[in-house]
Design an enzyme around this catalytic site. Structure first.
Site, PDB file in Angstrom:
ATOM      1  CE1 TYR B  33      36.775  58.758  51.524  1.00 14.26           C
ATOM      2  CE2 TYR B  33      36.907  56.835  50.118  1.00 14.26           C
ATOM      3  CZ  TYR B  33      37.303  57.511  51.246  1.00 14.26           C
ATOM      4  OH  TYR B  33      38.213  56.944  52.096  1.00 14.26           O
ATOM      5  CE  LYS B 148      34.647  55.291  52.442  1.00 20.93           C
ATOM      6  NZ  LYS B 148      35.833  54.747  53.130  1.00 20.93           N
ATOM      7  CD  GLU B 181      39.168  54.223  61.158  1.00 20.42           C
ATOM      8  OE1 GLU B 181      38.360  53.421  60.670  1.00 20.42           O
ATOM      9  OE2 GLU B 181      38.918  55.433  61.343  1.00 20.42           O
ATOM     10  CG  LEU B 206      34.429  55.109  57.864  1.00 14.79           C
ATOM     11  CD1 LEU B 206      33.948  56.524  57.588  1.00 14.79           C
ATOM     12  CD2 LEU B 206      35.062  54.509  56.625  1.00 14.79           C
TER      13      LEU B 206
END
Lengths: 288, 288
Positions: B33, B148, B181, B206
């Site tokens: 996505y 992702k 993250e 990512l």
């Protein structure tokens, strides 16, 4: 007659069975599932599956799920409506479809319950006669593999790697070169001293329902049953190896990474345990 | 006017937008996505998002996806049909709905493309004025976080833990106590010697689109920009901290695990970078 699926209270042809694009199962893999075998039109070891399902729901704090009693009724109804004699019942519960996409748990959203059946020869299995070939791949999965969630992307990639290598299953291997489990099955070896070994349950593997019954049957047969990690090298050197899963019961493993296991043919104990499992399952099915 | 979503060629009210229960996005989290911001009715940094989307598809070997040109047209059409001035466009591509459930890649199944919009104040943000509070949690995710994918269950649990702690974001921490993250954002700190630090891209995080632009803007402003891992302790001790994401641009972090960062108020450089990003985004939007 089209195959009938179940979606949130409705029995409908599977080709028309749909969920919202806002369903958290679709957007976030925020859901859990179970697969149970059907033999002679009866669900095998279903209490164990529903108990694991309830645990998965608790671990993810998916609340207000239909009761396990209701879910068992849905499963039985699907078996009946589809005239399923042998195969699988798949069921999935997600945290539901919220009105918008947001990572945190939505408020006041009812879980989604989806179920369908699959026809499959479970007892008369070519793979059980010939045995299956396995490759090993790094275990890329997350840290909560004890939850049977639909976040299965690592397993998809592992299985696809196996298929492309001409194998039927991938055994996933941790950083220390120990086998965790198969992409959709539990991994067992029988050592040269006739000890049946499979990894102990922890957050690193799914607690297999078929695994547990097989351990009990093996112990009853007088086999030493050990729960501990085993390395890829120990597996290469095993006398026998096999995998267990609800959809395949027990399948002998005849090679790992191209190396023949034992004689390179389905092992004697693997075959015996498969026979005992089928006997157990058939009796259990008949008495349920 | 109901919000309009896109599903495989059709523009339909989102309440009616559905996918098959056999869609691999729903059954296996087998999909990817992107989320892009919309300001003044125009998509921000969308080339970077579509390029990352194309990379995610390649990494998962999802083939026969609609072209990036077509996807950009769908996004623009959704912005137009929904009269969206400010907010987000969400899009998801899965490996599609096969005729049966099986882990391996299906043959001859077309990918599913789903997209919808969300209204959101992006520039006028209360969180940007007040700053956000962050907690740290163990990073439970799989080993391919550079893709992702919609296998977002670990991120869901991390975000929920943050919300229940009265925070707005969770920073995930690896086994060595380094921050990877945020659950849906990139983590930055500004050291006491004015060095802007964020983790280097690898399979462990990512590659953030907003992250990249912010690094460029910071360097242009004369800030030292370093890509390296930083520990939770170093973050506690930072002069400033902030997060970046397409949906929030830049948000100052004023506390981590209840410890005030710097003065406990939004940092000066965080505010400056937010202003510069908005300027950049607005210009980019106007010139696109």
């Amino acid at each position: 007659m089209p195959d009938i699926a179940y979606v949130n209270g409705a029995y409908i042809p599977i080709a028309e069975a749909r969920v919202s694009i806002l369903d958290r199962g679709f957007l976030f893999a925020d859901g859990v599932y179970e697969v149970a075998a059907v033999i002679d039109g009866r669900l095998i070891d279903n209490e164990a599956h529903l108990s694991r399902l309830a645990r998965s729901l608790r671990e993810l704090r998916i609340e207000n799920s239909p009761s396990m009693t209701h879910i068992a009724e849905v499963e039985a109804e699907l078996v009946a409506r589809n005239g399923l004699s042998e195969g699988l019942v798949y069921l999935q519960i997600t945290r539901g479809a919220a009105s918008d996409r947001d990572f945190g748990f939505p408020q006041d959203t009812a879980p989604t319950l989806v179920a369908f059946t699959q026809r499959k020869n479970i007892i008369a299995s070519i793979a059980a006669d010939t045995g299956v070939n396995v490759i090993t791949v790094p275990d890329l999965r997350w840290a909560r593999r004890d939850i049977k969630s639909v976040a299965l992307l690592a397993q998809v990639l592992a299985k696809q790697a196996a298929l492309e290598a001409g194998c039927q299953e991938a055994w996933m291997v941790d950083r220390d070169s120990f086998v965790t489990e198969g992409s959709s099955s539990t991994a067992f070896i029988l050592t040269k001293t006739d000890v049946l070994v499979t990894r102990a349950n922890s957050a690193e593997i799914l607690p297999g329902c078929t695994r547990k019954v097989v351990q009990t049957l093996a112990a009853r047969e007088g086999l030493m049953v050990e729960e501990r990690s085993f390395s890829v090298d120990e597996a290469y050197d095993a006398k026998e190896a096999f995998l267990t899963s609800a959809s395949n019961l027990i399948l002998p493993v005849i090679s790992i990474d191209g190396r023949a296991i034992g004689s390179g043919k389905p092992g004697e104990k693997s075959g015996l345990l498969r026979t005992l499992y089928i006997e157990w399952a058939t009796n259990a099915a008949q008495s349920s």
